[in-house]
Design an enzyme around this catalytic site. Sequence first.
Site, PDB file in Angstrom:
ATOM      1  N   ASP A 132       2.323   2.077  -0.341  1.00 43.51           N
ATOM      2  CA  ASP A 132       1.007   2.720  -0.345  1.00 43.51           C
ATOM      3  C   ASP A 132       0.709   3.336   1.021  1.00 43.51           C
ATOM      4  O   ASP A 132       1.148   2.827   2.047  1.00 43.51           O
ATOM      5  CB  ASP A 132      -0.088   1.674  -0.636  1.00 43.51           C
TER       6      ASP A 132
ATOM      7  N   ASP B 105      -1.585   3.107   3.055  1.00 50.49           N
ATOM      8  CA  ASP B 105      -2.699   2.417   3.702  1.00 50.49           C
ATOM      9  C   ASP B 105      -2.137   1.365   4.668  1.00 50.49           C
ATOM     10  O   ASP B 105      -0.925   1.280   4.854  1.00 50.49           O
ATOM     11  CB  ASP B 105      -3.629   1.775   2.661  1.00 50.49           C
TER      12      ASP B 105
ATOM     13  N   GLU C 214       6.814  -0.845  -3.366  1.00 50.92           N
ATOM     14  CA  GLU C 214       5.865  -1.926  -3.166  1.00 50.92           C
ATOM     15  C   GLU C 214       5.167  -2.250  -4.485  1.00 50.92           C
ATOM     16  O   GLU C 214       4.489  -1.405  -5.061  1.00 50.92           O
ATOM     17  CB  GLU C 214       4.833  -1.483  -2.114  1.00 50.92           C
TER      18      GLU C 214
ATOM     19  N   ASP D 167      -1.905  -1.921   4.539  1.00 51.30           N
ATOM     20  CA  ASP D 167      -0.989  -2.894   3.919  1.00 51.30           C
ATOM     21  C   ASP D 167       0.373  -2.274   3.673  1.00 51.30           C
ATOM     22  O   ASP D 167       1.398  -2.891   3.923  1.00 51.30           O
ATOM     23  CB  ASP D 167      -1.549  -3.379   2.572  1.00 51.30           C
TER      24      ASP D 167
END
Length: 652
Positions: free
Chosen positions: A514, A516, A436, A518
Amino acid sequence: MSEEVKEVSKADYSADSIQVLEGLEAVRKRPSMYIGDTGFKGLHHLVYEVVDNSIDEALAGHCNNIDVKINEDNSITVRDNGRGIPTDFHAKEKKSALEVVMTVLHAGGKFDKDSYKVSGGLHGVGVSCVNALSTDLKVTVWRNGKTFQQEYQIGKPLYDVKEIGTTDDRGTQVQFKPDASIFTTTEYSFDTLSSRLRELAFLNKGIRLTITDLRDLDDDGKAKCVSFFSEGGLREFVEYLDATREKLIESPMYMEGEKQGIPVEVAMLYNNSYSENIHSYVNNINTHEGGTHLAGFRRGLTRTLKTYAEKSGMLAKVKFEIAGDDFREGLTAVISVKVQEPQFEGQTKTKLGNNEVMGAVDQAVSEMLSNYLEENPKQARIIVDKVILAATARHAARKAREMVQRKNVLTGTGLPGKLSDCSETDPSMCELYLVEGDSAGGTAKQGRNRAFQAILPLRGKILNVEKAMMYKIFENEEIKNMFTAMGVSIGTEEDSKQLNIAKLRYHKIIIMTDADIDGSHITTLILTFFFRYMKELIEQGYIYIATPPLYLVKRGKAERYCWTEDDRLNAIKDLGGEKESTVNIQRYKGLGEMNAEQLWTTTMNPEFRTLRQVTIDSAAEADRIFSMLMGDEVPPRREFIEANAKYAKIDA
Ligand code: 0RA
């Protein structure tokens, strides 16, 4: 004389017993040959094997209730209200029929040759296999006013079948504890089992299947419990699958009956999406690789719709050929056939080979569809319009795709400029990280082992393939890069879902985002793409998810990476920093917060990293979940994410 007979029978008996033990020993030596594997899948397969016997009893018309319990110790109890496994003395085997069923491989159905037995699991090995792979198993039979019981340890009876009381009940119960020395995991998943029971309820209308999880009690001490029952069968199955899609026709087309001697059940709906979702089953087994029943379905569908569209005059304005795929865009369908002697072919033995089934399903679908089109002219127009739209878009897609392929030829290697390739060329040794963002991509590039690890950074959000038309997908830069980096071609109309796996350049494709919300959203987008356009890669076990750490706990020079809350608490304890002020805790929100060496150590080094392999339990359930996650309706998505996303909880 009688002495002699006894002697002979004793000798025979022990010879039989030895054979039995050899049979069960074979199962324990090579469990994967009998149940597929000894991981999560195989563990759950044991339950399906037992439930399948009860389903057979239900299909024979003698049972309508099946209860599955996950006990506190991860043992399983399956109970049905059928006739009960026969317990009378079996002359040839010289023991109770019940004991034979429980201890002899493939003995399951042999007392009841006339019964219509078609279920019996993908591997169809019978309950004796489950017995062989369980440390403890207990069978209880309620039959002819009496209760019978026998117990076993790793398949060996502890005593002869005994009568333990009288009863008004009927049925069979099997309780077993999978052998932890055989299985790499012994923890059952409620969701996986309940998904399968839901599927079985849709596929076998009129049977109630209930699952109770005694490991999961609420505040009042009540166990989690879900019950599945379908009156409408496949009609309800397709409605369930399409619950979050926008319908094009109000209610499903449906047929059930025998065609050319083969029981066939089909239901289908059209929705306004661009994907095709057809699930086919033979004897309750999901035939991932399709086969003759699916071919018959496609043939019947294409011919009937094409004939109708031509007759209606609606095709007059269409200047190009309509392909088979165009008739199936936005189609959700389930086909279920029951075949007496199925021939399973293909890599995963989930492709039906029996030729006689093709004509049966073709006929079933043609009749169902032509009746529907006759009786529902308004809906018929809507469907034909959708087909024309699909054909038009596909025409545009082909042009876009030809452009891409021409460009690739021009750039020499044909590999995307953003790919940092590895030097190894044997695909079985090579890994591709899909990372990403360009910045994390840069770190990964520095941190990797360039001999066998390639890096492809993906810019921000990738296209939501669930909502986009096909030609948009093939125009999308990130998606084109993924296809070309992996070395698989984009495919033409009819074989768009048939990838050229032989050319795949990496056998591990690792999604690294990541830790998280997102990041997990991007992972879901990429997985949706693989699921819709490269499902085979998932089925072959080539897709993985990287797991970067969530924390770094430091005290002086000592450091610990942590992946869970428990890890973090343990690390604090281990480093002697129970007064947290003395330790420094760094929360990693993104890959970007790690330097190249940290990323290598924690997430990319094969010696220390944890990769999660992506698998599909149930294709139908995965289809429903992806369309829900990526679709327009917000409430079901929120519910699912709240129930499943660990990141959501951590960040809250
Ligand atoms: C063969 C014959 C009969 C019952 C069954 C099999 C049977 C097997 C299982 C396995 C799980 N539940 C089951 N329920 C029934 C009975 C034949 C008869 O009573 O005449």
